[in-house]
Design a protein around this motif. Structure first.
Motif, mmCIF file in Angstrom:
data_model
loop_
_atom_site.group_PDB
_atom_site.id
_atom_site.type_symbol
_atom_site.label_atom_id
_atom_site.label_comp_id
_atom_site.label_asym_id
_atom_site.label_seq_id
_atom_site.Cartn_x
_atom_site.Cartn_y
_atom_site.Cartn_z
ATOM 1 N N GLY A 188 4.054 12.222 -1.908
ATOM 2 C CA GLY A 188 2.903 11.595 -2.967
ATOM 3 C C GLY A 188 1.392 10.750 -1.934
ATOM 4 N N ALA A 189 1.258 12.563 -0.926
ATOM 5 C CA ALA A 189 -0.015 12.312 0.040
ATOM 6 C C ALA A 189 -0.901 12.103 -0.508
ATOM 7 N N ALA A 190 -1.323 12.552 -2.245
ATOM 8 C CA ALA A 190 -2.649 11.929 -3.097
ATOM 9 C C ALA A 190 -2.448 11.161 -3.323
ATOM 10 N N GLY A 191 -1.341 9.500 -3.416
ATOM 11 C CA GLY A 191 -1.330 8.488 -4.377
ATOM 12 C C GLY A 191 -1.886 7.568 -2.781
ATOM 13 N N PHE A 192 -2.189 6.087 -3.380
ATOM 14 C CA PHE A 192 -2.980 5.274 -2.924
ATOM 15 C C PHE A 192 -2.228 5.266 -1.849
ATOM 16 N N LEU A 193 -0.899 5.142 -1.282
ATOM 17 C CA LEU A 193 -0.036 5.091 -0.447
ATOM 18 C C LEU A 193 -0.211 6.046 0.637
ATOM 19 N N GLY A 194 -0.133 7.192 -0.297
ATOM 20 C CA GLY A 194 -0.399 8.246 0.491
ATOM 21 C C GLY A 194 -0.977 8.437 1.692
ATOM 22 N N ARG A 195 -2.845 8.236 0.916
ATOM 23 C CA ARG A 195 -3.684 8.543 1.421
ATOM 24 C C ARG A 195 -3.550 7.912 2.745
ATOM 25 N N PHE A 196 -2.638 6.436 2.994
ATOM 26 C CA PHE A 196 -3.205 5.670 3.710
ATOM 27 C C PHE A 196 -2.083 6.395 5.023
ATOM 28 N N LEU A 197 -1.183 7.318 4.434
ATOM 29 C CA LEU A 197 0.325 7.483 5.301
ATOM 30 C C LEU A 197 -0.158 7.910 5.911
ATOM 31 N N LEU A 198 -0.799 9.304 5.344
ATOM 32 C CA LEU A 198 -1.155 10.670 6.394
ATOM 33 C C LEU A 198 -2.136 9.949 7.089
ATOM 34 N N GLN A 199 -2.968 9.166 7.062
ATOM 35 C CA GLN A 199 -3.912 8.768 8.452
ATOM 36 C C GLN A 199 -3.113 7.865 8.906
ATOM 37 N N ALA A 200 -1.445 7.105 9.585
ATOM 38 C CA ALA A 200 -0.847 6.640 9.877
ATOM 39 C C ALA A 200 0.094 7.428 10.738
ATOM 40 N N PRO A 213 2.824 12.158 17.223
ATOM 41 C CA PRO A 213 2.030 12.677 18.545
ATOM 42 C C PRO A 213 1.695 14.033 18.703
ATOM 43 N N PRO A 214 0.619 14.435 19.407
ATOM 44 C CA PRO A 214 0.528 15.469 19.059
ATOM 45 C C PRO A 214 1.431 16.470 20.016
ATOM 46 N N PRO A 215 1.828 17.813 19.243
ATOM 47 C CA PRO A 215 1.495 18.603 19.081
ATOM 48 C C PRO A 215 1.921 18.334 17.090
ATOM 49 N N ALA A 216 2.304 17.406 16.419
ATOM 50 C CA ALA A 216 3.125 17.590 15.265
ATOM 51 C C ALA A 216 2.013 17.401 14.365
ATOM 52 N N THR A 217 1.847 17.832 13.615
ATOM 53 C CA THR A 217 0.834 18.726 12.322
ATOM 54 C C THR A 217 2.036 17.783 11.281
ATOM 55 N N VAL A 218 0.630 16.495 10.472
ATOM 56 C CA VAL A 218 1.046 15.942 9.695
ATOM 57 C C VAL A 218 1.248 16.737 8.069
ATOM 58 N N TYR A 219 2.405 17.073 7.381
ATOM 59 C CA TYR A 219 1.852 17.863 6.099
ATOM 60 C C TYR A 219 1.496 16.615 4.901
ATOM 61 N N GLY A 220 0.746 16.639 3.535
ATOM 62 C CA GLY A 220 1.043 16.074 2.764
ATOM 63 C C GLY A 220 1.346 17.553 1.571
ATOM 64 N N LEU A 221 2.270 16.573 0.721
ATOM 65 C CA LEU A 221 3.106 17.433 -0.570
ATOM 66 C C LEU A 221 1.633 16.869 -1.652
ATOM 67 N N VAL A 222 1.227 17.313 -2.224
ATOM 68 C CA VAL A 222 0.839 17.105 -3.118
ATOM 69 C C VAL A 222 0.296 18.730 -4.540
ATOM 70 N N ARG A 223 -0.115 17.768 -5.596
ATOM 71 C CA ARG A 223 0.184 18.949 -6.453
ATOM 72 C C ARG A 223 -1.219 19.777 -6.753
ATOM 73 N N ALA A 224 -0.943 20.880 -6.479
ATOM 74 C CA ALA A 224 -2.608 22.158 -6.520
ATOM 75 C C ALA A 224 -2.666 23.168 -7.063
#
Length: 898
Positions: free
Chosen positions: A530-542, A548-559
């Motif tokens: 739900g990374a493209a949703g209203f909450l998801g947008r802010f979750l990516l940032q949070a 912390p690094p080196p973790a990658t934050v993956y956002g799942l979206v329809r595309a």
């Protein structure tokens, strides 16, 4: 230098010419902003790589603020260099200028930026809204377009002017026919009608709103502004050039597009679908009304230019030439009118409700003028873009189908009610087919066949997923439709059957692994659905800040592809990433996927890429507040059945430990639990009796069921699990943005757009009205995102038994709808107070107003608002900061006036 009419060649040419004064149309300014954004991304990636390089001591020594400042400076320098490096004045004109675009130009360019307005016939009229010397302006009422001097907060109308250089008739170099048209534009008092719609501010400045001659009247009496829609569509990273026009039916909005470089990896029908999906995304983000959002995309592979005649000599769009070039494709859209479907009159070809569902999807596609593959069987018609007039056409087109069913004895007694507007307003193609089909008369030899229309597509407010894999989607939904169509009796009984089927579906997931490497090291990265949703947008940032690094934050979206998904994720970040530094932004990665299909719809490459994921934040959800009986089917795939696929992704193996799972539930489940439905077993047991669920909406029911299923199955599989239960997620504490689809935001927007605020007992002497004084359990989106991210970090370091008890409730119940309206009234003093009955009556007559679809929540007799009093929430985490939330509300309400 070789002359070129291609807009992409402008900036290299300016770098050679190095002008000091430039006048550009807004479309070219959009291209300049794209240059800035590309450089910003490049600089952030470069510095992030340098900071990670152990040999680059200077880069590692930079503070986070210094890194971000360096990136912003690099982007600004690219914008200056693109204009030649020594520009001292930039004039923007030729079309309406978006306020955000103007703010960007003035913040980035070290020169004077002016917005010029004038016509060839009149000369200059204003600069930055200030009238030029000796220019007189007055407004002419245009009630045919809805603009009058009585409009609030500013008078509006067609701009009429007198200027010192107004061309006299002796100077007109045109035909007699054209001269007659020019004479008609002069008023008796000598003022000249510009054809532009504008407003006059109290200080005498003029504000351009639209071009009257460009407005197109639609079939529903509303007006389409192609200029406005085009400016929104150009915000899509997949669109390079765009012309918006109307099909001859007066209902279908068509976007003729030249794809951008970001869409180069997709072609054919997939490209058309990808562009349409992203255009709808940016239109929804810009709060564009549904009737103005393009329904169809026509592709043009050749960039438009003056040489080809698709641009004018000054670089403006030649709409007439573009439309003429694609006349055949546009005519084909208009010709695809709704007509009786061949063979539909004789129901002999229809063997099941699933077959009928396919027919309904096909007819709905004709009404929408889209490919049948984009019509979702389990999503309400309203969520797929059908307005009330379209539903009338849909019902009429299905009349012959109903006639054929009647002749064969397969027309259900409920069919007449099913084709009514009241039923269609909340129905999906599948539920409509089920209501029309007489299942008991189906021959026993005929199995209940599944709907073959592509499904698994959630509503516009759904927050995760991608184009589903056809085989997986069909396999999933074969069981769904068999369960529903085989369930006889009432709709409640069908709901019971659906819930039992979904519980069995999730609990019958792949067997629990017998050998799991529990001692292994869990991956450091995190996947957010739900990374493209209203909450998801802010979750990516949070999450980027919490993991912390080196973790990658993956956002799942329809595309359509991982590359397009990454573009969507980056563009979805609030305010370009907010407070994130370049190193954190570089760790955010978008991936294409779908929570409603096996393996989350991930490509093999994406699956391999995410081998380091150790934590999943499951935030994907479809949000529609229908009653439980009618709405469950439209939400079940995204909200309930997705639990199986998320659990399978998190399950441990012989080589790796289980991934930690944090589920974003809703505070409303507390109310459901208070009714004695505290776990999946109780829910399933209730469905063996006469449970009506009449006090539970479909969204709460699906979230409650998913939470119970995830908790029990995660415990059985050794998956560390926690969940959070936020209240109504609203604008962030900083204000300015909001979830346009939630009911509270719709209420605020409607008051501002109608220039009316209802009196609901918030003033001395007013009688209180039920519902309007029910506490709202809200939670600012940035607070929720930060809380969820920190809870996910805690879950990742806990064992399954430790984490499963962690259920924070995130809410603040101190404000009521009446109190919210009081704050809106304070923020926008121009709003006129009316009774709730007058406000409700005005609302019901204005289909374009955001709260109109929810007008039924206001009782016509008493004016009461249908809100359920919340249950007590012991131990709930209260966000606090009520004053900050009120200030954010005021900021948001004020932005609606722009």
């Amino acid at each position: 230098m070789t002359p070129s009419h291609d807009p992409s060649a402008l900036f290299p040419a300016l770098e050679v010419i190095r002008p000091t004064d430039i006048i550009m149309v807004p479309a070219l300014c959009q291209a300049l902003r794209a240059e800035y954004q590309r450089e910003l991304v490049r600089a952030r990636a470069h510095l992030a790589h340098a900071a990670a390089d152990s040999s680059s001591a200077p880069a590692r020594a930079l503070s986070a603020d210094a890194v971000e400042a360096a990136c912003l400076a690099a982007g600004a320098q690219r914008a200056v260099d693109a204009l030649g490096g020594r520009v001292g004045m930039l004039g923007v004109g030729g079309a309406a200028v978006d306020a955000k675009l103007l703010a960007f130009l003035r913040s980035v360019l070290p020169c004077r930026v002016s917005v010029a307005y004038g016509l060839s016939e009149t000369g200059g009229i204003s600069s930055n809204g200030v009238l030029s010397p000796n220019v007189q302006v007055r407004l002419l009422d245009r009630p045919d377009f809805g603009y009058t001097a009585e409009d609030k907060p500013l008078p509006r109308g067609e701009i009429c002017v007198k200027t010192p250089v107004l061309l006299r008739e002796d100077d007109w170099l045109c035909s007699e026919e054209e001269k007659a048209a020019m004479r008609a534009r002069f008023l008796p008092d000598g003022f000249f009608r510009t054809g532009d719609i504008g407003a006059l501010a109290g200080d005498g400045t003029v504000i351009i709103i639209d071009r009257a001659s460009a407005l197109v009247k639609m079939h529903n009496g509303q007006f389409l502004s192609p200029d406005k829609v085009e400016s929104v569509v150009l915000g899509s990273p997949l669109v390079r050039q765009c012309v918006v026009c109307m099909a001859s039916d007066g209902a279908t909005v068509i976007a003729v597009c030249v794809p951008a470089a970001a869409a180069s990896g997709v072609d054919g029908v997939d490209l058309q679908k990808a562009l349409l999906a992203d255009i709808r995304r940016v239109c929804a983000h810009a709060l564009l009304p549904a009737h103005e959002t393009p329904h169809v995309v026509v592709l043009d592979a050749e960039p438009w230019s003056s040489a080809a005649g698709t641009l004018t000599a000054s670089g403006k769009l030649n709409r007439r030439a573009v439309v003429a070039k694609h006349a055949a494709a546009i005519a084909a859209v208009a010709a695809d009118a709704v007509a009786p479907v061949a063979g539909d009159g004789t129901a002999g070809e229809l063997r099941s409700a699933g077959d009928l569902c396919s027919v309904v999807c096909d007819v709905a596609a004709r009404v929408l003028h889209c490919d049948p593959s984009v019509v979702a069987a389990d999503v309400p018609f309203t969520a797929q873009g059908l307005d009330s007039l379209m539903m009338i056409r849909l019902a009429a087109a299905l009349g012959d189908v109903a006639g054929g069913l009647a002749q064969s004895g397969r027309l259900a007694p409920t069919a007449a009610d099913a084709l009514s507007l009241s039923f269609l307003a909340s129905a999906s193609p599948s539920s409509l087919a089920s209501a029309m089909w007489m299942s008991s008369s189906t021959p026993a030899s005929v199995a209940a066949a599944p709907c073959t229309s592509p499904v698994g597509v959630t509503s516009a407010s759904a927050t995760a997923g991608a184009a589903s894999t056809p085989s997986a989607a069909n396999a999933t939904h074969a069981t769904v439709h068999a369960d529903i169509t085989s369930a006889g009796g009432t709709l409640t009984e069908r709901l019971h059957a659906a819930i039992r089927a979904d519980v069995a579906f999730v609990t019958a997931a792949s067997p629990i692994p017998t050998t799991v490497n529990a001692a292994g090291t869990r991956g450091k990265s995190v996947l957010i659905t739900g990374a493209a949703g209203f909450l998801g947008r802010f979750l990516l940032q949070a999450a980027a800040a919490a993991f912390p690094p080196p973790a990658t934050v993956y956002g799942l979206v329809r595309a359509a592809s991982d590359a397009v998904a990454h573009e969507r994720v980056l563009s979805a970040l609030p305010a370009g990433g907010g407070a994130l530094v370049a190193t954190d932004l570089a760790r955010i990665q978008g991936v294409a996927g779908d929570v409603t299909v096996e393996d989350l719809g991930l490509s093999p490459a994406a699956s391999a890429l995410m081998s380091d994921v150790g934590t999943v934040i499951h935030a994907a959800a479809a949000v529609k507040f229908f009653d439980a009986v009618r709405g469950y089917e439209s939400l079940r795939d995204t909200n309930v059945r997705s639990a199986k696929h998320v659990l399978q992704f998190c399950a441990g193996t012989a080589d790796a430990p289980a991934r930690a799972l944090h589920y974003v539930s809703t505070l409303s489940v507390v109310d459901a639990a208070a009714e004695g439905l505290s776990d999946a077993a109780q829910l399933a047991a209730a469905c063996n009796g006469s449970r009506s669920f009449d006090k539970t909406d479909a969204y709460t029911l699906t979230k409650h069921l998913a939470e119970a299923l995830l908790r029990s199955r995660a415990s059985a599989r050794g998956i560390p699990f926690s969940c959070s239960r936020p209240g109504l997620i609203t604008w962030p504490t900083a204000g300015g943005v909001a979830n346009a689809d939630d009911w509270l935001c719709r209420l605020v927007r409607s008051c501002v757009q109608m220039h009316l605020v209802p009196l609901v007992g918030q003033h001395p002497g007013d009688a209180p009205l039920a519902g309007w004084h029910t506490p709202i359990r809200f939670a600012p989106v940035d607070f929720v995102a930060a809380s969820v991210a920190h809870a996910a970090v805690a879950t990742a370091t806990a064992s399954a038994s430790d984490a499963s008890a962690f259920v924070p409730c995130l809410a603040n119940a101190s404000l009521t709808p009446a109190a919210v309206l009081r704050e809106v009234e304070a923020a926008v003093p121009s709003l006129r107070r009316v009774s709730v009955h007058a406000w409700s009556a005005a609302l019901r007559g204005m289909m374009q107003i955001p709260f109109h679809p929810l007008a039924h929540l206001i009782a016509s007799g008493t004016g009461a608002l249908s809100l359920t009093s919340p249950a007590e929430v012991p131990g709930a985490a209260v966000t606090g900061g009520e004053e900050a939330w009120k200030a954010a509300l005021a900021v948001y309400a004020s932005t609606l006036l722009v």
